[in-house]
Design a protein around this motif. Structure first.
Motif, short mmCIF file in Angstrom:
data_model
loop_
_atom_site.label_atom_id
_atom_site.label_comp_id
_atom_site.label_asym_id
_atom_site.label_seq_id
_atom_site.Cartn_x
_atom_site.Cartn_y
_atom_site.Cartn_z
N LYS A 1 0.84 -1.19 0.00
CA LYS A 1 0.00 0.00 0.00
C LYS A 1 0.88 1.25 0.00
CE LYS A 1 -3.58 2.33 2.74
NZ LYS A 1 -4.37 2.27 3.99
N THR A 2 0.42 2.29 -0.68
CA THR A 2 1.14 3.57 -0.71
C THR A 2 0.34 4.62 0.04
OG1 THR A 2 2.17 3.06 -2.84
CG2 THR A 2 2.13 5.37 -2.18
N LEU A 3 1.03 5.40 0.87
CA LEU A 3 0.37 6.42 1.68
C LEU A 3 1.21 7.69 1.67
CD1 LEU A 3 -1.92 7.06 3.82
CD2 LEU A 3 -0.21 6.42 5.54
N THR A 4 0.57 8.82 1.40
CA THR A 4 1.24 10.11 1.51
C THR A 4 0.93 10.70 2.87
OG1 THR A 4 1.09 10.52 -0.87
CG2 THR A 4 1.46 12.44 0.54
N LEU A 5 1.98 11.00 3.63
CA LEU A 5 1.81 11.53 4.98
C LEU A 5 2.41 12.93 5.03
CD1 LEU A 5 1.01 11.17 7.96
CD2 LEU A 5 3.26 10.12 8.33
N HIS A 6 1.58 13.92 5.37
CA HIS A 6 2.02 15.31 5.43
C HIS A 6 2.45 15.66 6.85
CE1 HIS A 6 0.48 16.31 1.38
NE2 HIS A 6 -0.49 15.44 1.68
N LEU B 1 6.69 10.80 2.69
CA LEU B 1 6.58 11.97 3.56
C LEU B 1 6.62 13.27 2.76
CD1 LEU B 1 8.95 10.93 6.50
CD2 LEU B 1 6.46 10.70 6.36
N ARG B 2 5.75 14.19 3.15
CA ARG B 2 5.78 15.54 2.59
C ARG B 2 5.98 16.51 3.76
NH1 ARG B 2 6.46 12.85 -1.09
NH2 ARG B 2 5.28 12.63 -3.02
N LEU C 1 -2.30 23.78 2.93
CA LEU C 1 -3.58 23.11 2.73
C LEU C 1 -3.89 22.91 1.25
CD1 LEU C 1 -5.64 24.87 5.55
CD2 LEU C 1 -5.02 22.43 5.45
N ARG C 2 -3.49 23.87 0.42
CA ARG C 2 -3.68 23.70 -1.04
C ARG C 2 -2.86 22.51 -1.55
NH1 ARG C 2 -3.61 29.45 -1.09
NH2 ARG C 2 -1.41 29.49 -1.72
N ASN C 3 -1.66 22.36 -1.03
CA ASN C 3 -0.81 21.24 -1.45
C ASN C 3 -1.36 19.91 -0.94
OD1 ASN C 3 1.81 22.08 -2.91
ND2 ASN C 3 1.62 23.60 -1.30
N ILE C 4 -1.93 19.92 0.26
CA ILE C 4 -2.55 18.71 0.79
C ILE C 4 -3.75 18.32 -0.06
CG2 ILE C 4 -3.78 17.72 2.76
CD1 ILE C 4 -1.99 19.48 4.58
N ARG D 1 -4.04 18.82 -3.21
CA ARG D 1 -3.57 18.27 -4.48
C ARG D 1 -3.05 16.84 -4.31
NH1 ARG D 1 -1.95 23.75 -5.88
NH2 ARG D 1 0.00 23.52 -4.73
N GLU D 2 -2.50 16.57 -3.16
CA GLU D 2 -1.95 15.23 -2.90
C GLU D 2 -2.48 14.76 -1.55
OE1 GLU D 2 2.41 13.03 -3.30
OE2 GLU D 2 2.27 15.21 -3.14
N ARG D 3 -3.69 14.23 -1.59
CA ARG D 3 -4.41 13.94 -0.35
C ARG D 3 -3.72 12.85 0.47
NH1 ARG D 3 -9.64 15.83 0.25
NH2 ARG D 3 -10.31 17.16 -1.46
N GLY D 4 -3.77 13.07 1.78
CA GLY D 4 -3.21 12.10 2.71
C GLY D 4 -3.35 12.63 4.12
N PRO D 5 -3.20 11.77 5.10
CA PRO D 5 -3.32 12.19 6.50
C PRO D 5 -2.23 13.19 6.87
CG PRO D 5 -2.40 10.00 6.36
CD PRO D 5 -2.83 10.35 4.98
N VAL D 6 -2.49 13.91 7.96
CA VAL D 6 -1.58 14.99 8.38
C VAL D 6 -1.16 14.77 9.83
CG1 VAL D 6 -1.32 17.48 8.72
CG2 VAL D 6 -2.74 16.61 6.82
N MET D 7 0.15 14.89 10.07
CA MET D 7 0.67 14.95 11.43
C MET D 7 1.19 16.37 11.64
SD MET D 7 2.62 11.27 11.85
CE MET D 7 3.21 11.64 13.51
#
Length: 274
Positions: A3-8, A36-37, A52-55, A57-63
Motif C-alpha cells: 500500500k502507498t500512503l502520503t503523509l504530510h 513523507l511531505r 492546505l492547497r498542497n494537501i 492536491r496530494e491527499r493524505g493524512p496529516v501529522m
C-alpha cells in the motif's frame, strides 16, 4: 501488494522532531510505502493556506506539531474541509505536562531551538569533533568526554558527530595494525570505547568505499587485490583491535546490527554508568 500512503508533516519550526516521530512509527509498518511531505516553518495563516492547497492536491493524512492556537484551529478546520485525518502530536503531551506542572504551556514555536547554554555546548562539541577526527590533535584527548577507537570504517566519525549533537565532545582514534597508537590514548583518564563489527560486513562497507575511490572501469579487480578487504586479514585486524581494547580494559561495542543512534545510546549508557 504494498500500500502507498502520503503523509504530510506540518511544523512551525525545523520539523526535525516531527520527522523523527513519524519515521519511528513508519518503521513499524513494513508493508506500507509511506511518502513523507514536509511543510516546515509554517507560522502564518498565508503559509498554512498554501500548505492546505498542497494537501488538497496530494491527499493524505496529516501529522502536525503546530503550537499556535489560531494556526491549530485553522489546521483542524482545513483538514475537516478536505476530509483528511489530522493528528496533533504535541497536544496530548502538552496537556499532560500542564496537569503535572501546574504551568500553562507558552506555545512558543521552535522553543527547543533557543540559543541557550546547551545550544552553544553542542556547537563547541561539533568544533571539537572536527578538530579531533581520525586521530587529529591527539594532544587534546584529555578535553574529550569520550574517545572512540576502532579499525577503519567502523562508523567512528558519524557516531562522534551524533554524540556532538547531544553536546558531548567525542574524539576518535583509528587503530591500525602494526602502528602503535599515540601515548596520550593510554595516559588519558577520559573514557575510551572500542567499536567493532562483523568482518564480512566490514569488507562490504570497505568495498563500497573503495569502489568510489579507485578510478577506471576495472576497479572491481583492483579492489579485490587490497589487503584492506581480504577476509583473513580483516579478521586478524579486528582480532588485534579487540585484544588491544581488552588489554587496556576498554569496553567494546559491536556495531554490526546497530544504527548510529543505537551505538550512541550504548556509549552514553557506558559513560553514565562509569
Amino acid at each position: 501488494m504494498q500500500k502507498t500512503l502520503t503523509l504530510h508533516l506540518v511544523s512551525e519550526a525545523t520539523g526535525q522532531t516531527l520527522d523523527s516521530v513519524a519515521r519511528a512509527c513508519i518503521a513499524q509498518f513494513p508493508n506500507t510505502d509511506v511518502r513523507l511531505r514536509h511543510w516546515n516553518l509554517v507560522r502564518t495563516q498565508i503559509q498554512l493556506r498554501r500548505v492546505l492547497r498542497n494537501i488538497a492536491r496530494e491527499r493524505g493524512p496529516v501529522m502536525s506539531s503546530l503550537t499556535d492556537p489560531t494556526l491549530q484551529a485553522d489546521m483542524e478546520a482545513g483538514c475537516a474541509s478536505l476530509q483528511v485525518r489530522l493528528l496533533d502530536v504535541l497536544d496530548n503531551a502538552l496537556h499532560f505536562l500542564t496537569e503535572e506542572t501546574g504551568e500553562k504551556a507558552t506555545r512558543h514555536p521552535g522553543g527547543q531551538y533557543i540559543m541557550d547554554e546547551n545550544y552553544y555546548q553542542r556547537i563547541e562539541a561539533m568544533h571539537y569533533v572536527l578538530a579531533h577526527d581520525d586521530g587529529q590533535e591527539v594532544k587534546g584527548l584529555d578535553n574529550a568526554d569520550v574517545i572512540l577507537v576502532g579499525v577503519s570504517r567502523v562508523s567512528k566519525t558519524p557516531t562522534c558527530f551524533y554524540l556532538a549533537n547531544r553536546g558531548l565532545k567525542a574524539a576518535n582514534v583509528p587503530l591500525v595494525m602494526g602502528i602503535e597508537p599515540p601515548d596520550s590514548l593510554f595516559s588519558t583518564k577520559k573514557p575510551v570505547v572500542g567499536l567493532t563489527i562483523d568482518p564480512e560486513r566490514l569488507i562490504e562497507i570497505r568495498r563500497n568505499r573503495l569502489s568510489q575511490m579507485v578510478p577506471g572501469k576495472h576497479h572491481a579487480t583492483a579492489v579485490a587485490d587490497y589487503a584492506y578487504v581480504d577476509l583473513e586479514k580483516v579478521k586478524e585486524e579486528l582480532h588485534w583491535a579487540r585484544r588491544l581494547c581488552r588489554r587496556h580494559n576498554w569496553p567494546v561495542i559491536d556495531v554490526t546490527r546497530r544504527s548510529i543512534e543505537e551505538t550512541s545510546a550504548a556509549i552514553l549508557d557506558l559513560i553514565e554508568g562509569a
